[in-house]
Scaffold this active site. Structure first.
Site, PDB file in Angstrom:
ATOM      1  N   LYS A 185      -2.106  -1.501  -3.899  1.00  0.00           N
ATOM      2  CA  LYS A 185      -2.973  -0.321  -3.868  1.00  0.00           C
ATOM      3  C   LYS A 185      -2.128   0.936  -3.958  1.00  0.00           C
ATOM      4  CE  LYS A 185      -6.033   1.999  -0.663  1.00  0.00           C
ATOM      5  NZ  LYS A 185      -6.502   2.063   0.677  1.00  0.00           N
ATOM      6  N   LYS A 209       1.484  10.014   5.485  1.00  0.00           N
ATOM      7  CA  LYS A 209       1.585   8.655   6.011  1.00  0.00           C
ATOM      8  C   LYS A 209       2.882   7.977   5.563  1.00  0.00           C
ATOM      9  CE  LYS A 209      -3.434   8.139   6.507  1.00  0.00           C
ATOM     10  NZ  LYS A 209      -4.607   7.236   6.375  1.00  0.00           N
ATOM     11  N   TYR A 222     -14.990   1.251  -7.030  1.00  0.00           N
ATOM     12  CA  TYR A 222     -16.265   1.930  -6.804  1.00  0.00           C
ATOM     13  C   TYR A 222     -17.182   1.758  -8.007  1.00  0.00           C
ATOM     14  CZ  TYR A 222     -13.458   3.769  -3.058  1.00  0.00           C
ATOM     15  OH  TYR A 222     -12.639   3.850  -1.961  1.00  0.00           O
ATOM     16  N   SER A 242      -9.992   5.815  -4.868  1.00  0.00           N
ATOM     17  CA  SER A 242     -10.906   6.943  -5.084  1.00  0.00           C
ATOM     18  C   SER A 242     -10.399   7.922  -6.144  1.00  0.00           C
ATOM     19  CB  SER A 242     -11.152   7.658  -3.758  1.00  0.00           C
ATOM     20  OG  SER A 242      -9.925   8.067  -3.167  1.00  0.00           O
ATOM     21  N   LYS A 294       0.861  -1.183   0.000  1.00  0.00           N
ATOM     22  CA  LYS A 294       0.000   0.000   0.000  1.00  0.00           C
ATOM     23  C   LYS A 294       0.893   1.226   0.000  1.00  0.00           C
ATOM     24  CE  LYS A 294      -3.607   2.465   2.446  1.00  0.00           C
ATOM     25  NZ  LYS A 294      -4.608   2.442   3.517  1.00  0.00           N
ATOM     26  N   GLU A 296       7.340  -6.911   1.376  1.00  0.00           N
ATOM     27  CA  GLU A 296       6.069  -6.812   2.115  1.00  0.00           C
ATOM     28  C   GLU A 296       5.157  -8.009   1.818  1.00  0.00           C
ATOM     29  OE1 GLU A 296       4.984  -4.941   4.404  1.00  0.00           O
ATOM     30  OE2 GLU A 296       6.068  -3.042   4.393  1.00  0.00           O
ATOM     31  N   ARG A 351     -10.310  10.304   1.611  1.00  0.00           N
ATOM     32  CA  ARG A 351     -10.121  10.965   2.900  1.00  0.00           C
ATOM     33  C   ARG A 351     -11.139  12.075   3.084  1.00  0.00           C
ATOM     34  NH1 ARG A 351      -3.458  11.057   2.854  1.00  0.00           N
ATOM     35  NH2 ARG A 351      -3.230   8.774   2.866  1.00  0.00           N
TER      36      ARG A 351
END
Ligand code: PBG
Length: 343
Positions: free
Chosen positions: A266, A235, A331, A292, A204, A251, A214
């Site tokens: 992602k 982040k 979505y 998004s 990610k 990872e 967000r």
């Protein structure tokens, strides 16, 4: 199929265009197929009435009833899995995000309701603190602005267990803390939830493509945190650097060793190379999240009349599949399913 001999015919045994001549021929040689079965539908739920999300035209923050009805509509179109995100009222947020494991919270209520109405639809839940954190971070932030790893993992375990108790089929840690997959697996198993799967957000990235999400959840990291703390406004200390590809392998392999059932990349569209690399290093199923910002770019351009929405959506999803994703969170899931059904 005999062709007249023509003086201009090249002497060429290989003519790839032969395989593109008709729809039937193209159908035979097609390497990748997109089906509604591989789509996962992310949905937002909150305490109020159904309301449109400004930053994500076409998406809604659903009430409990609205959520149920929407899942019913999606299921009728062939969508078999949903993932739930809560927009939590500020009054429930805290520095430690304890609302994340409240068994009377929004998410457990939504899980219970969905599983009783649509037992065959897989319910996937997000494991991370950001919707519940007054600092807008996926983990607990200490006085110096550091996001604490091991303390956060303890809370994530409680969150995942509560979600399993409420009936979640798959828990999906999206927090990027180290060691959380192993800790969650252990917690679930110790409590008898050996059948609950873990879909880990393995690779990610710290991506600007999450901006609209967000906004939808009011969950952006706050540079000046609660209690006058100086927090990071990004982040970058836990999500991956968009410059890194080999690190995604590290990872993914860690998550595999820790017991993940499905790994995720992602965002999806700008990270197709990462999806493809992971197909070479793990035999686990790979999910990709068309996030998004990817949704919004297509939606905004089609609302402007500049692109063909249907073709762009189906091509983007096909490309993610071709890169190696077995399933896609998008979505556009119900809309794409509808388009696929009419094709
Ligand atoms: C947070 C989370 C995010 C998304 C899913 N889970 C945002 C973030 O990491 O800041 C983004 C999804 C999207 O943009 O569609 N745990």
């Amino acid at each position: 199929m005999l062709h007249e001999k023509n003086e201009f015919n090249l002497d060429m045994p290989h003519r790839p265009r032969r395989r593109r001549r008709t729809p039937a021929m193209r159908g035979l040689v097609r390497e990748t197929r997109l089906t509604a079965q591989q789509l996962i539908y992310p949905l937002f739920v909150h305490e109020g009435p159904d309301e449109p999300i400004d930053a994500m035209p076409g998406c809604m923050r659903w009430s409990m009833d609205g959520l149920c009805a929407e899942v019913g509509r999606a299921a009728a179109l062939g969508i078999c899995a949903v993932v739930l995100f809560p927009k939590v009222d500020n009054k429930y947020k805290s520095t430690t995000g304890d609302e994340a494991y409240n068994p009377q919270g929004l998410i457990p209520k939504a899980i219970t309701r969905l599983k009783s109405e649509y037992p065959d639809v897989l319910v996937i839940t997000d494991v991370a603190l950001d919707p519940y954190s007054s600092d807008g971070h996926d983990g607990i932030v200490d006085q110096t602005g550091e996001i604490l790893n091991d303390q956060t993992v303890q809370v994530l375990c409680k969150q995942a267990l509560m979600q399993a108790q409420a009936g979640a089929d798959i828990v999906a840690p999206s927090d990027m803390m180290d060691g959380r997959v192993a800790a969650i697996r252990q917690t679930l198993d110790a409590n008898g939830y050996t059948n609950v799967s873990i879909m880990s957000y393995s690779a990610k990235y710290a991506s600007a493509f999450y901006g609209p999400f967000r906004g939808a959840l009011n969950s952006a990291p706050k540079a000046s945190g609660s209690n006058g703390k100086k927090n990071p406004g990004d982040k970058l200390t836990y999500q991956m650097d968009p410059a890194n590809a080999r690190e995604a392998i590290t990872e993914a392999l860690l998550d595999e060793a820790e017991g993940a059932d499905i790994i995720m990349v992602k965002p999806a569209g700008a990270y197709l190379d990462i999806i493809y690399r992971l197909t070479g290093v793990t035999t686990l199923p790979i999910a990709a999240y068309q996030v998004s910002g990817e949704y919004l770019m297509i939606k905004a351009a089609s609302e402007g009349g500049w692109i063909d929405e249907k073709k762009i959506v189906l091509e983007s999803l096909l490309a993610i599949t071709r890169a190696g994703a077995d399933m896609i969170l998008t979505y556009y899931a119900p809309q794409a399913a509808l388009w696929l059904n009419e094709a």
